[in-house]
Design a protein around this motif. Sequence first.
Motif, PDB file in Angstrom:
ATOM      1  N   THR A  56      18.541 -64.976   3.438  1.00  0.00           N
ATOM      2  CA  THR A  56      19.223 -64.019   2.573  1.00  0.00           C
ATOM      3  C   THR A  56      18.858 -62.592   2.975  1.00  0.00           C
ATOM      4  O   THR A  56      17.686 -62.258   3.098  1.00  0.00           O
ATOM      5  CB  THR A  56      18.825 -64.255   1.106  1.00  0.00           C
ATOM      6  N   GLY A  57      19.852 -61.758   3.172  1.00  0.00           N
ATOM      7  CA  GLY A  57      19.619 -60.377   3.567  1.00  0.00           C
ATOM      8  C   GLY A  57      19.921 -60.097   5.017  1.00  0.00           C
ATOM      9  O   GLY A  57      20.083 -58.932   5.409  1.00  0.00           O
ATOM     10  N   LEU A  58      20.006 -61.130   5.853  1.00  0.00           N
ATOM     11  CA  LEU A  58      20.322 -60.916   7.266  1.00  0.00           C
ATOM     12  C   LEU A  58      21.694 -60.276   7.440  1.00  0.00           C
ATOM     13  O   LEU A  58      21.867 -59.338   8.222  1.00  0.00           O
ATOM     14  CB  LEU A  58      20.275 -62.243   8.030  1.00  0.00           C
ATOM     15  N   ASP A  59      22.689 -60.798   6.708  1.00  0.00           N
ATOM     16  CA  ASP A  59      24.039 -60.245   6.848  1.00  0.00           C
ATOM     17  C   ASP A  59      24.088 -58.799   6.379  1.00  0.00           C
ATOM     18  O   ASP A  59      24.741 -57.948   7.008  1.00  0.00           O
ATOM     19  CB  ASP A  59      25.057 -61.103   6.098  1.00  0.00           C
ATOM     20  N   ALA A  60      23.368 -58.482   5.304  1.00  0.00           N
ATOM     21  CA  ALA A  60      23.341 -57.104   4.809  1.00  0.00           C
ATOM     22  C   ALA A  60      22.696 -56.174   5.832  1.00  0.00           C
ATOM     23  O   ALA A  60      23.119 -55.019   5.997  1.00  0.00           O
ATOM     24  CB  ALA A  60      22.598 -57.039   3.476  1.00  0.00           C
ATOM     25  N   ALA A  61      21.670 -56.657   6.519  1.00  0.00           N
ATOM     26  CA  ALA A  61      21.008 -55.838   7.536  1.00  0.00           C
ATOM     27  C   ALA A  61      21.947 -55.539   8.692  1.00  0.00           C
ATOM     28  O   ALA A  61      21.995 -54.407   9.201  1.00  0.00           O
ATOM     29  CB  ALA A  61      19.756 -56.551   8.036  1.00  0.00           C
ATOM     30  N   ILE A  62      22.707 -56.538   9.123  1.00  0.00           N
ATOM     31  CA  ILE A  62      23.654 -56.328  10.220  1.00  0.00           C
ATOM     32  C   ILE A  62      24.777 -55.392   9.784  1.00  0.00           C
ATOM     33  O   ILE A  62      25.165 -54.476  10.513  1.00  0.00           O
ATOM     34  CB  ILE A  62      24.204 -57.683  10.709  1.00  0.00           C
ATOM     35  N   LEU A  63      25.263 -55.596   8.571  1.00  0.00           N
ATOM     36  CA  LEU A  63      26.332 -54.733   8.050  1.00  0.00           C
ATOM     37  C   LEU A  63      25.862 -53.290   7.869  1.00  0.00           C
ATOM     38  O   LEU A  63      26.662 -52.350   7.971  1.00  0.00           O
ATOM     39  CB  LEU A  63      26.841 -55.292   6.713  1.00  0.00           C
ATOM     40  N   ALA A  64      24.571 -53.103   7.630  1.00  0.00           N
ATOM     41  CA  ALA A  64      24.027 -51.752   7.467  1.00  0.00           C
ATOM     42  C   ALA A  64      23.810 -51.058   8.805  1.00  0.00           C
ATOM     43  O   ALA A  64      23.469 -49.872   8.826  1.00  0.00           O
ATOM     44  CB  ALA A  64      22.714 -51.813   6.698  1.00  0.00           C
ATOM     45  N   GLY A  65      24.015 -51.788   9.900  1.00  0.00           N
ATOM     46  CA  GLY A  65      23.876 -51.178  11.222  1.00  0.00           C
ATOM     47  C   GLY A  65      22.488 -51.251  11.808  1.00  0.00           C
ATOM     48  O   GLY A  65      22.199 -50.553  12.795  1.00  0.00           O
ATOM     49  N   LEU A  66      21.627 -52.113  11.247  1.00  0.00           N
ATOM     50  CA  LEU A  66      20.271 -52.211  11.784  1.00  0.00           C
ATOM     51  C   LEU A  66      20.241 -52.912  13.137  1.00  0.00           C
ATOM     52  O   LEU A  66      19.302 -52.729  13.911  1.00  0.00           O
ATOM     53  CB  LEU A  66      19.373 -52.962  10.797  1.00  0.00           C
ATOM     54  N   GLY A  67      21.234 -53.725  13.415  1.00  0.00           N
ATOM     55  CA  GLY A  67      21.276 -54.403  14.697  1.00  0.00           C
ATOM     56  C   GLY A  67      22.129 -55.645  14.640  1.00  0.00           C
ATOM     57  O   GLY A  67      22.724 -55.973  13.603  1.00  0.00           O
ATOM     58  N   VAL A  68      22.198 -56.351  15.765  1.00  0.00           N
ATOM     59  CA  VAL A  68      22.881 -57.638  15.818  1.00  0.00           C
ATOM     60  C   VAL A  68      21.866 -58.715  15.460  1.00  0.00           C
ATOM     61  O   VAL A  68      20.655 -58.476  15.461  1.00  0.00           O
ATOM     62  CB  VAL A  68      23.479 -57.899  17.209  1.00  0.00           C
ATOM     63  N   GLY A  69      22.355 -59.913  15.163  1.00  0.00           N
ATOM     64  CA  GLY A  69      21.422 -60.974  14.834  1.00  0.00           C
ATOM     65  C   GLY A  69      22.112 -62.281  14.532  1.00  0.00           C
ATOM     66  O   GLY A  69      23.343 -62.337  14.405  1.00  0.00           O
ATOM     67  N   PRO A  70      21.333 -63.353  14.399  1.00  0.00           N
ATOM     68  CA  PRO A  70      21.895 -64.677  14.117  1.00  0.00           C
ATOM     69  C   PRO A  70      22.264 -64.825  12.645  1.00  0.00           C
ATOM     70  O   PRO A  70      21.547 -64.350  11.757  1.00  0.00           O
ATOM     71  CB  PRO A  70      20.760 -65.628  14.497  1.00  0.00           C
ATOM     72  N   LEU A  71      23.392 -65.484  12.406  1.00  0.00           N
ATOM     73  CA  LEU A  71      23.848 -65.769  11.053  1.00  0.00           C
ATOM     74  C   LEU A  71      24.500 -67.152  11.025  1.00  0.00           C
ATOM     75  O   LEU A  71      25.045 -67.605  12.051  1.00  0.00           O
ATOM     76  CB  LEU A  71      24.875 -64.741  10.578  1.00  0.00           C
ATOM     77  N   PRO A  72      24.503 -67.826   9.877  1.00  0.00           N
ATOM     78  CA  PRO A  72      25.247 -69.086   9.771  1.00  0.00           C
ATOM     79  C   PRO A  72      26.747 -68.811   9.820  1.00  0.00           C
ATOM     80  O   PRO A  72      27.253 -67.913   9.148  1.00  0.00           O
ATOM     81  CB  PRO A  72      24.816 -69.633   8.405  1.00  0.00           C
ATOM     82  N   CYS A  73      27.440 -69.589  10.630  1.00  0.00           N
ATOM     83  CA  CYS A  73      28.877 -69.360  10.836  1.00  0.00           C
ATOM     84  C   CYS A  73      29.671 -69.509   9.542  1.00  0.00           C
ATOM     85  O   CYS A  73      30.693 -68.835   9.355  1.00  0.00           O
ATOM     86  CB  CYS A  73      29.415 -70.329  11.887  1.00  0.00           C
ATOM     87  N   PHE A  74      29.229 -70.389   8.644  1.00  0.00           N
ATOM     88  CA  PHE A  74      29.971 -70.640   7.413  1.00  0.00           C
ATOM     89  C   PHE A  74      30.201 -69.359   6.620  1.00  0.00           C
ATOM     90  O   PHE A  74      31.304 -69.120   6.121  1.00  0.00           O
ATOM     91  CB  PHE A  74      29.226 -71.658   6.553  1.00  0.00           C
ATOM     92  N   THR A  75      29.153 -68.538   6.495  1.00  0.00           N
ATOM     93  CA  THR A  75      29.294 -67.309   5.715  1.00  0.00           C
ATOM     94  C   THR A  75      29.769 -66.139   6.566  1.00  0.00           C
ATOM     95  O   THR A  75      30.598 -65.339   6.128  1.00  0.00           O
ATOM     96  CB  THR A  75      27.964 -66.945   5.043  1.00  0.00           C
TER      97      THR A  75
END
Length: 290
Positions: free
Chosen positions: A215-234
């Motif tokens: 939880t929070g990985l997608d928000a970090a990527i959306l905030a421009g902190l960097g690229v990263g792994p996420l579950p494809c479902f979400t």
Amino acid sequence: MPLDWDEFRFVKAVSDCAGLTAAAARLGINHSTAFRRLSALEATLGTRLFDRLRTGYVPTACGRAMIEAATRIEDDITRFERVAAGRGDTPSGELRVTAPAGFASNLLMPMLASFGARYPDIRIALILSEDALNLSRRDADVAIRVTRDPSETLVGRRLAAVAWAVYGLATRDYGDLAVEDWVSPGPSVAGGSFTPFVAARAPADRIRLRINTVTGLDAAILAGLGVGPLPCFTADADPALRRLSGPHPELGADLWVLTHPDLRHAARVRVFMEHVAEAILPLRPRFAGG
């Protein structure tokens, strides 16, 4: 004088907490009451149950024997509660469900809404946690888990393969990802499988953020902190995100719905597990990254 279960439970709490203050807080009593209670119990038994050390309360031989008995009693009570809970023939009562926090909005809430409409006599107590709660101790009745190796002490069914890929912002063009900033789950997540994955793709000084949950990985990527792994479902469902790789098998796991064997035939457990399986079936391609 015969001892009752509360005395055993009290001594075990003092041992678990290594002292009176934390044990009193756990049991909902004040420190002075706990002190008097322990002193009275030791006077009744004619022996000390704990050595009072600067590092905490350490059980004596008699204390350890009482704690071992308390553990056996607690296990027997929990086992009886599971058996009793598994005898219900009508889908009703409270059902404790645990699931990862990241599933709350995108997956669980619509599923729970349709389940509630179908079985209005069942009340759901939802426990969102990244930790694997102990179903043997009835921390929960049903667990929805993403894992490669479900516990052999539980029963259930595999619902879907869960794929992961690397994502970035949909508004950006990306070239060599090794020169990009990265965000990553920390080493405590998924047995540390993300740590070598990210380390193989980015130098340490490019990892801008590590998070101890998914939880929070997608928000970090959306905030421009960097690229990263996420579950494809979400991530695939978010138009602000862009997939930058295919699914990576080394990050994949399976989605399971699990319960304790003593509860598998309880009506409320059985209908909930069946409902979850029915709801996940049409979503399998999304979970698999299709």
